[in-house]
Each structure stands twice: as C-alpha cells, then as structure tokens.
Design a protein around this motif. Sequence first.
Motif, PDB file in Angstrom:
ATOM      1  N   ASP A  99       0.726  -1.264  -0.023  1.00 32.11           N
ATOM      2  CA  ASP A  99       0.006  -0.087  -0.097  1.00 32.11           C
ATOM      3  C   ASP A  99       0.701   1.189  -0.112  1.00 32.11           C
ATOM      4  O   ASP A  99       0.390   2.457   0.238  1.00 32.11           O
ATOM      5  N   SER A 100       2.012   1.134  -0.274  1.00 32.38           N
ATOM      6  CA  SER A 100       3.068   2.343  -0.396  1.00 32.38           C
ATOM      7  C   SER A 100       3.029   3.205   0.860  1.00 32.38           C
ATOM      8  O   SER A 100       3.286   4.133   1.006  1.00 32.38           O
ATOM      9  N   ARG A 101       3.203   2.474   1.819  1.00 33.42           N
ATOM     10  CA  ARG A 101       3.450   2.966   3.100  1.00 33.42           C
ATOM     11  C   ARG A 101       4.988   3.342   3.294  1.00 33.42           C
ATOM     12  O   ARG A 101       5.652   2.907   2.942  1.00 33.42           O
ATOM     13  N   VAL A 102       4.858   4.712   3.932  1.00 30.55           N
ATOM     14  CA  VAL A 102       6.301   5.384   4.079  1.00 30.55           C
ATOM     15  C   VAL A 102       6.768   4.970   5.641  1.00 30.55           C
ATOM     16  O   VAL A 102       6.186   5.068   6.409  1.00 30.55           O
ATOM     17  N   TYR A 103       8.012   4.735   5.480  1.00 31.51           N
ATOM     18  CA  TYR A 103       8.779   4.504   6.988  1.00 31.51           C
ATOM     19  C   TYR A 103      10.126   5.399   6.757  1.00 31.51           C
ATOM     20  O   TYR A 103      10.717   5.508   5.986  1.00 31.51           O
ATOM     21  N   ARG A 104      10.246   6.113   8.063  1.00 29.01           N
ATOM     22  CA  ARG A 104      11.443   6.701   8.254  1.00 29.01           C
ATOM     23  C   ARG A 104      12.412   5.941   9.535  1.00 29.01           C
ATOM     24  O   ARG A 104      11.890   5.646  10.232  1.00 29.01           O
ATOM     25  N   GLU A 105      13.632   6.015   9.131  1.00 26.73           N
ATOM     26  CA  GLU A 105      14.647   5.542   9.970  1.00 26.73           C
ATOM     27  C   GLU A 105      15.716   6.422  10.074  1.00 26.73           C
ATOM     28  O   GLU A 105      16.061   7.038   9.192  1.00 26.73           O
ATOM     29  N   TRP A 106      16.314   6.581  11.390  1.00 25.75           N
ATOM     30  CA  TRP A 106      17.672   7.463  11.417  1.00 25.75           C
ATOM     31  C   TRP A 106      18.255   6.821  12.752  1.00 25.75           C
ATOM     32  O   TRP A 106      17.808   6.081  13.517  1.00 25.75           O
ATOM     33  N   THR A 107      19.821   6.893  12.405  1.00 25.43           N
ATOM     34  CA  THR A 107      20.877   6.100  13.229  1.00 25.43           C
ATOM     35  C   THR A 107      21.867   7.100  13.361  1.00 25.43           C
ATOM     36  O   THR A 107      22.332   7.999  12.280  1.00 25.43           O
ATOM     37  N   SER A 108      22.688   7.248  14.677  1.00 23.86           N
ATOM     38  CA  SER A 108      23.836   8.153  14.673  1.00 23.86           C
ATOM     39  C   SER A 108      25.021   7.396  14.857  1.00 23.86           C
ATOM     40  O   SER A 108      25.035   6.201  15.409  1.00 23.86           O
ATOM     41  N   PHE A 109      26.146   7.822  14.277  1.00 17.73           N
ATOM     42  CA  PHE A 109      27.607   7.434  14.473  1.00 17.73           C
ATOM     43  C   PHE A 109      28.140   8.443  15.343  1.00 17.73           C
ATOM     44  O   PHE A 109      29.460   8.396  15.498  1.00 17.73           O
ATOM     45  N   SER A 110      27.539   9.509  15.920  1.00 17.52           N
ATOM     46  CA  SER A 110      28.392  10.603  16.692  1.00 17.52           C
ATOM     47  C   SER A 110      28.933  10.095  18.069  1.00 17.52           C
ATOM     48  O   SER A 110      27.884   9.761  18.756  1.00 17.52           O
ATOM     49  N   PRO A 111      29.910  10.564  18.513  1.00 21.35           N
ATOM     50  CA  PRO A 111      30.556  10.243  19.860  1.00 21.35           C
ATOM     51  C   PRO A 111      29.832  11.299  20.762  1.00 21.35           C
ATOM     52  O   PRO A 111      30.357  11.349  21.955  1.00 21.35           O
ATOM     53  N   THR A 112      29.329  12.343  20.226  1.00 20.13           N
ATOM     54  CA  THR A 112      28.629  13.334  21.013  1.00 20.13           C
ATOM     55  C   THR A 112      27.068  13.549  20.970  1.00 20.13           C
ATOM     56  O   THR A 112      26.571  13.040  19.828  1.00 20.13           O
ATOM     57  N   PRO A 113      26.392  13.840  21.876  1.00 17.98           N
ATOM     58  CA  PRO A 113      24.830  13.877  21.807  1.00 17.98           C
ATOM     59  C   PRO A 113      24.415  14.746  20.374  1.00 17.98           C
ATOM     60  O   PRO A 113      25.007  15.962  20.217  1.00 17.98           O
ATOM     61  N   LEU A 114      23.376  14.394  19.830  1.00 20.42           N
ATOM     62  CA  LEU A 114      22.971  15.279  18.740  1.00 20.42           C
ATOM     63  C   LEU A 114      21.577  15.662  18.915  1.00 20.42           C
ATOM     64  O   LEU A 114      20.807  15.269  19.787  1.00 20.42           O
ATOM     65  N   GLU A 267      12.676   4.443  14.379  1.00 15.00           N
ATOM     66  CA  GLU A 267      11.995   3.962  13.102  1.00 15.00           C
ATOM     67  C   GLU A 267      10.422   4.573  13.532  1.00 15.00           C
ATOM     68  O   GLU A 267       9.883   4.417  14.640  1.00 15.00           O
ATOM     69  N   THR A 268       9.917   5.072  12.348  1.00 12.22           N
ATOM     70  CA  THR A 268       8.507   5.764  12.462  1.00 12.22           C
ATOM     71  C   THR A 268       7.703   5.437  11.087  1.00 12.22           C
ATOM     72  O   THR A 268       8.271   5.427  10.069  1.00 12.22           O
ATOM     73  N   SER A 269       6.519   5.094  11.164  1.00 14.89           N
ATOM     74  CA  SER A 269       5.407   5.037  10.108  1.00 14.89           C
ATOM     75  C   SER A 269       5.025   6.273   9.754  1.00 14.89           C
ATOM     76  O   SER A 269       4.490   6.991  10.709  1.00 14.89           O
ATOM     77  N   LEU A 270       5.094   6.812   8.538  1.00 15.43           N
ATOM     78  CA  LEU A 270       4.427   8.103   8.251  1.00 15.43           C
ATOM     79  C   LEU A 270       3.325   8.178   7.502  1.00 15.43           C
ATOM     80  O   LEU A 270       3.027   9.361   6.844  1.00 15.43           O
ATOM     81  N   GLY A 271       2.650   7.078   7.149  1.00 12.64           N
ATOM     82  CA  GLY A 271       1.428   7.042   6.195  1.00 12.64           C
ATOM     83  C   GLY A 271       1.771   6.625   4.784  1.00 12.64           C
ATOM     84  O   GLY A 271       2.637   5.808   4.694  1.00 12.64           O
ATOM     85  N   ARG A 272       0.908   7.014   3.912  1.00 12.76           N
ATOM     86  CA  ARG A 272       1.388   6.527   2.491  1.00 12.76           C
ATOM     87  C   ARG A 272       1.852   7.524   1.394  1.00 12.76           C
ATOM     88  O   ARG A 272       1.649   8.808   1.787  1.00 12.76           O
ATOM     89  N   PHE A 273       2.597   7.089   0.573  1.00 12.87           N
ATOM     90  CA  PHE A 273       3.262   7.728  -0.531  1.00 12.87           C
ATOM     91  C   PHE A 273       2.109   7.833  -1.719  1.00 12.87           C
ATOM     92  O   PHE A 273       1.660   6.728  -2.039  1.00 12.87           O
ATOM     93  N   ILE A 274       1.759   9.077  -1.720  1.00 13.74           N
ATOM     94  CA  ILE A 274       0.618   9.385  -3.016  1.00 13.74           C
ATOM     95  C   ILE A 274       1.241   9.869  -4.031  1.00 13.74           C
ATOM     96  O   ILE A 274       1.555  10.997  -4.081  1.00 13.74           O
ATOM     97  N   PRO A 275       1.308   9.111  -5.283  1.00 11.13           N
ATOM     98  CA  PRO A 275       2.082   9.942  -6.306  1.00 11.13           C
ATOM     99  C   PRO A 275       1.086  10.816  -7.099  1.00 11.13           C
ATOM    100  O   PRO A 275      -0.113  10.744  -6.862  1.00 11.13           O
ATOM    101  N   SER A 276       1.455  11.399  -8.185  1.00 10.54           N
ATOM    102  CA  SER A 276       0.554  12.464  -8.996  1.00 10.54           C
ATOM    103  C   SER A 276      -0.240  11.345  -9.524  1.00 10.54           C
ATOM    104  O   SER A 276      -0.066  10.309 -10.062  1.00 10.54           O
ATOM    105  N   ALA A 277      -1.354  12.108 -10.192  1.00  9.00           N
ATOM    106  CA  ALA A 277      -2.214  11.416 -10.979  1.00  9.00           C
ATOM    107  C   ALA A 277      -1.554  10.683 -12.303  1.00  9.00           C
ATOM    108  O   ALA A 277      -2.147   9.635 -12.839  1.00  9.00           O
TER     109      ALA A 277
END
Length: 283
Positions: A99-114, A267-277
Amino acid sequence: MVFAIILPLALVMLIPGQMPEAPSAWEASHPERLRFMKEQASEFSLFRHADSKTPLPLMPEPSLRYVNLEADVNDGATFLWLDGTRPAAAISYSIRLPDSRVYREWTSFSPTPLECRRGDDVLWSPGTSGLLLQRLDNAPVPATTHVQRLLQMRTLARRFSGARHYSRDDSPTELRLMPAPLYHYVADENGALGGALCVFVIGTDPELFLLLEAVRDTPTGASVWQYTLARMSSQKMTLRLDGVDRWVLPNIYREPDGRNPSARYGETSLGRFIPSAATPAPP
C-alpha cells in the motif's frame, strides 16, 4: 545461472506504427519517489547538542538507493549528515508494498549527543550509548595513504558479520556486506586520519552500519583502528567479530524505551506515499 539471449536486429526493430510497451506506473513514479524522499529528509536540521545554532550539513543526494523485497521495501533512499568530513548520522526513507506505506529510520554515528529538529520541534535527540569508537584489536597499522587504508578497511570490514531475526519466529537472515563503502573520507577536524562507512544489507536495504576509522592513539601517538556499529533495523540482530558472537541488539519494540527519542536508532511509520495522477500507485 543467468543466460543472455541475443536476438537478430530485425526481430527487435519496431514494426512501423508500433509503440513500445509503456513502463509500469511504479517505474514511472521512480523520479517522483526520489524527489519525495529528498524533500522529506531536507525538512530536518541536525545539530550537535552543544551547538544549537550551526546545523550539520545533509548531503543533498542519497548515498544509497535500495530495495528489499523480503521486507516488501520496493524503494528506499539513505542520506548522510556530515560533521566536518566525518559522517554523523543517517536518515532513510522506504516505501513499502502493498500500500506504499512510508517509513523513516535514523541512526547516529556521533560520539557526542545530537539534536534533530523540524522547525522548532525536537523529534530526535540521540545520546552516546552503544557500540561507539571501539578499539579494533589484532589489526594492522593503518597505512600512510588513503588509498592503501581503503584497501585495509575493506579487509577489516570482512571480520564483522551478523544476522537479522524476524520478530514473528526469530528466524535469522544473514546480512551481506556491500563490496564498497557507502562513504569514505580523509582526515577530520577531530584528528581522525580517515575512515569509511561500510554497510551490511538484506537485498540492498541497509540493516547495519560499520564505521571504520584510523586515528591517533592519545597516550602513544601511534596510528590505530577503531570502529562504530550502528543499527538500521528495528528487528533483533546478532553480530559477530572474527566469527564469534559478540553482541545481541534486541528488537526495539520489545524494549521499554523502544520509542525513546534519545535512542541512537529510531523508526516511524508516516502514512502512504501518494504519487501524482500521472503516476498512480501500484495496485
């Protein structure tokens, strides 16, 4: 085994008036999906926690475009934030079937807080716990040139391996090390001689990052290798060094702080990707 079939030219020429088959809607929406993911990533600003005024630059183009049909990921893109020349964090967007559901993920490599913001809202504030800046023992002395060090890093990366376990039955899927680093750099302002960001994948979907760096040992001044491991999957993972089980990263949704915004991975689910017509979503 793959077989190549070469047809006579006359058989592949179009009959006058015949049109080539139109690409599928999913193929046609490929540029639009990339534009969508780039726009989504650019909405965020990442800062060192101690410096709330100077955002770290986000590389404008994805460092990796990927798929993972085993997990129904039909399109994805990974972008890197840099701290000087060193990668500080990664953000990925994936669009998943059916169903073209969008997920976002992020991860840190930093030795200091971000601190990651969208406008004035802080959505992610990763700390420094985890497998950061570990000394890699039994490794050769880093070479004197970047090209030679890259060759060393490709060999060192093969000392690491691992598997991802699906939550439904704990069955493992072995991770594959991509043959070339996702990103590499020469020297940074914090004293590293250089490094490379390697990635372990399923399909071409990043599941685990390995940042290898040549640095100066503070007490002795000698050049040594260090590594940082950063998950890019919510699933349980088992990781090995030199063929020996060394770490277990639990399924984040089975942890009390699995959705904690201060965790190094999210990780977060963000809803669906809806392309143009003009490029409708696949059925």
